[in-house]
Design an enzyme around this catalytic site. Sequence first.
Site, mmCIF file in Angstrom:
data_model
loop_
_atom_site.group_PDB
_atom_site.id
_atom_site.type_symbol
_atom_site.label_atom_id
_atom_site.label_comp_id
_atom_site.label_asym_id
_atom_site.label_seq_id
_atom_site.Cartn_x
_atom_site.Cartn_y
_atom_site.Cartn_z
ATOM 1 N N LYS A 29 55.685 63.179 72.983
ATOM 2 C CA LYS A 29 56.699 62.240 73.452
ATOM 3 C C LYS A 29 56.084 61.036 74.163
ATOM 4 O O LYS A 29 56.602 59.925 74.052
ATOM 5 C CB LYS A 29 57.689 62.940 74.369
ATOM 6 C CG LYS A 29 57.107 63.456 75.676
ATOM 7 C CD LYS A 29 58.152 64.181 76.495
ATOM 8 C CE LYS A 29 57.569 64.755 77.778
ATOM 9 N NZ LYS A 29 57.108 63.748 78.717
ATOM 10 N N THR A 30 54.977 61.234 74.896
ATOM 11 C CA THR A 30 54.359 60.115 75.597
ATOM 12 C C THR A 30 53.848 59.075 74.613
ATOM 13 O O THR A 30 53.937 57.866 74.866
ATOM 14 C CB THR A 30 53.212 60.607 76.503
ATOM 15 O OG1 THR A 30 53.709 61.614 77.389
ATOM 16 C CG2 THR A 30 52.641 59.472 77.328
ATOM 17 N N ASP A 218 61.899 58.901 80.688
ATOM 18 C CA ASP A 218 61.223 60.136 80.297
ATOM 19 C C ASP A 218 61.829 61.314 81.059
ATOM 20 O O ASP A 218 62.361 61.152 82.161
ATOM 21 C CB ASP A 218 59.730 60.005 80.618
ATOM 22 C CG ASP A 218 58.909 61.139 80.029
ATOM 23 O OD1 ASP A 218 59.407 61.811 79.101
ATOM 24 O OD2 ASP A 218 57.770 61.350 80.492
ATOM 25 N N GLU A 219 61.753 62.521 80.491
ATOM 26 C CA GLU A 219 62.242 63.751 81.134
ATOM 27 C C GLU A 219 63.701 63.593 81.578
ATOM 28 O O GLU A 219 64.077 63.955 82.699
ATOM 29 C CB GLU A 219 61.355 64.122 82.336
ATOM 30 C CG GLU A 219 59.881 64.271 82.022
ATOM 31 C CD GLU A 219 59.547 65.567 81.276
ATOM 32 O OE1 GLU A 219 60.486 66.281 80.881
ATOM 33 O OE2 GLU A 219 58.353 65.841 81.078
ATOM 34 N N GLN A 249 63.756 72.558 78.496
ATOM 35 C CA GLN A 249 62.774 72.507 79.577
ATOM 36 C C GLN A 249 63.387 72.027 80.888
ATOM 37 O O GLN A 249 62.665 71.558 81.778
ATOM 38 C CB GLN A 249 61.594 71.601 79.183
ATOM 39 C CG GLN A 249 60.780 72.139 78.017
ATOM 40 C CD GLN A 249 59.521 71.335 77.782
ATOM 41 O OE1 GLN A 249 58.542 71.445 78.530
ATOM 42 N NE2 GLN A 249 59.530 70.524 76.744
ATOM 43 N N ARG A 607 53.086 76.600 77.359
ATOM 44 C CA ARG A 607 51.862 76.037 77.965
ATOM 45 C C ARG A 607 50.628 76.509 77.202
ATOM 46 O O ARG A 607 49.566 75.901 77.292
ATOM 47 C CB ARG A 607 51.700 76.480 79.425
ATOM 48 C CG ARG A 607 52.788 76.078 80.401
ATOM 49 C CD ARG A 607 53.179 74.630 80.324
ATOM 50 N NE ARG A 607 54.341 74.462 79.460
ATOM 51 C CZ ARG A 607 54.756 73.306 78.970
ATOM 52 N NH1 ARG A 607 54.075 72.208 79.210
ATOM 53 N NH2 ARG A 607 55.824 73.233 78.192
#
Length: 671
Positions: A29-30, A218-219, A249, A607
Site C-alpha cells: 500500500k505504501t 493511510d490506515e 486490521q 507478520r
Amino acid sequence: MNQLNPRQREAAHYIDGPLLVLAGAGSGKTSVITQKIAYLIEKCGIKGNHIAAVTFTNKAAREMKERVSQLVSGPAARGLIVSTFHNLGLNILRKEHKSIGYKSGFSIFDQQDAQALIRDLLMQQHGSEDSSSDQADAVQQQISSWKNDMVNPDQAVAMATAPAGILCAQAYLRYQRALKAYNAFDFDDLIVVPVQIFQQFPEILAKWQRRIHYMLVDEYQDTNISQYLLVKLLIGDRGKLTVVGDDDQSIYAWRGARPENLAQLQNDYPNLKLVKLEQNYRSTARILKAANRVIDHNPHVFEKALWSELGYGDPIRVIRCRNEEIECERVVTEILDRRVRGHGQFSDYAVLYRGNHQSRLLELKFQSHQVPYQISGGTSFFARHEIKDIMAYLRLLINRADDNAFLRIVNVPRRKIGTSTLESLGNYATERDISLFDACSELGLEQSLSEASVTRLRQFTSWLDRISQRCESGDGMAAIREMVNDMDYQAWLHQNSSSDVVAERRMANVYTLVDSLQSTIDKDESEEDDIQSAVAKLVLRDLLDRQQEDDDAMDKVQLMTLHASKGLEFPHVYIIGMEEELLPHRASIEEDNIEEERRLCYVGITRAKRTLALTYCSKRKQYGEMIDCAASRFLDELPFDDLVWEGEEKDPQLNQQRGQETLSGLKGLFD
C-alpha cells in the site's frame, strides 16, 4: 509505475473521484500512495503544496516522505504535506489559533502533563491526594474518549447520570477551562479543535480547502470520529480523496478507532470507487491461507482474500506446553537452536503476545540463555517523570517564555500554588499577551490574584531568576546542582514514589541527567551560552536516540505485543499464549467483542514471512495459583491440514534429527 501490479497501478492512476483502496497485509500500500503522489505532481499538474498525505505514526510519515523524495523533486514537489494527523492539526492551529482566542506560542500538553493537571483538579475538588492520583488516569481516558467522539464538556455534563460519569464530566469542564487559561492544548485537541474551527468559521475552512486540492489517508480503518470529520471537512464535496485501509486490521477500538468509517465512505461518496489489493508480497501461501481462514469468521462489508506467489511454505506449528515457564523456555531455546543451526540472525525472530505481562518470564529466559533481545515500546530516559521535571526547570532557565515548562514545575515540589491560581494567572497573561513567568512580576497581577498567591508566585520566579543569574555569571553547573538541592526534589520523590527504593532509583536518574549536562558542556568547544547550548543538545540527543531506536538494526530477537507488531514483518514469528481468556482476552469475551480479538490474531499471523509457531499452555499461574487453560478458539479456526501439533507426545525420531542438525550447525561455526 512499471513496478506496480495491475491493481496497484489502477489505484495509483485513478483521480476521477473518491477512491477506497482495500489493502490487505503486505500488499504494497505504501508503494501505491507514494507512486500516486508522484503521478499527481508529474502527470496531473497538481503542485506538491496542494497535496496532503496523512498517516498515524511519525515513523510511517517519515518512510513515506523519504520514498516520495526518491520519486519526485524540484519546485513542483515543494510544500508537499506528508505528516501524521496530529502534525496536520498542529499546523492548522499555528495558523488559526487567534480565531478562538489563543495567543501565539501555545503549549502542547502530553499525556503526563494532562494527567498531572487532572490530578490537581481532582485534589482541589475532593481533597485526597491518593484517591485523586488513582482516579486521574480513568478520568483522562474518559475525557480523551469524549474528545475523540466530538463531545464537548457541556454535552458531557448533560449526558452524565451515574456518580462516576458526573465526576468525569465536571472534571472535563474544569480541565478544559484550565487548558484555555494556560494557553494550552492537549494531544486530542490537535484534531478536535481544528474541526471545531472549521465548523465555526466557514471562511477559514474555505481557505484550507483552497490550500489542499487532493488528500491521501493511510490506515483509514484506524480513524476516530474527529479524524473522520477533519478529512471530510477538508475534502468537502469535491471528492479529491484516496483512502487506504483494511477493516481486518482494525485493532484500536479501545482508543476510538472506527472500522465502520470505511463503510461510511459509501454513504458520503455514492460514486466511490473500490480497488482491492490482495496479492501479498510478504508471506508464504500457507500462512496467508491460515490468516484468511481465521478472519473469514468475522462479518465483512468488503470481501477479500490474500494470495501469494512465494510458494506454499512450511507447515504452521501449534505447540502445547505444560505451563508458561516451559512455554517461554521452549521458545527461547528453540530460537537459540535454530540460530546455531544457521537459520538467520536473531533479528529475524519475533515473539508476539497479547499482554505486556507475558514478557516478564520471557525476559528472564532470554537473559538466562544469553540470547540478545529487544522489547519494543520501552520508556525513553527523557520520558520519565523525574527527567521531564528537571528538564522543564532547565528549559525555563534558558527560556522564560516556555509556558509549558512553567506549568509543569511551578508546583513541583508543592509550593501551595493551585490550579485556580494558575488559571487566573493564565487569563491575565493571555490578556497582556506575555508569558506566565513574566506575568508574575507585573504590578497589575494583584488585581487578579490574592496577595498570598502573588507572593508565592514571585518567590518562585525570584528564586529561579537567582539561579539563572548564577548560570550566566559563574559556574552554571554548580547553580543547577544548587537548584536541585534547594527545592529538595529528593524528598518530593520519596513522598510520591511507591517505595524508598523506587525513589532512590528515580533520584539516580536525575543525577545521571545532571552528569550528562556536565559532560555535554565539557565536550563543547564554545564558551558562549554553555548551559543554554547544553540543554538544547540534550533535547536533540533524546530525539536522535528515539530515531535510532526506530532504526535499530542490531541483531536481537524482537519482543512485542500484537498491537505493537502492526506494520512490521519478520521471517520467523512465535505467537505465545494462544488460550481462551488471553487471546481472545477475557474482557473481550465478557463484552462479546471477539471480532477485534480475531483481527488481532490475524495481524499477528500476517507478520510472519516464512515460518509461524503458535504456543499455548495447559496450565498457567494466575494470582499465585495454577489454573487450567483452554486452547484458543482461533486455533480451531485454522486449516487443520496445514498444522503440525507438537507437545502431545514425545517424538524420539524428531528429537534425534534436531540433535544431528544442531551438531552440524556447531561444527559449521567452528569450521
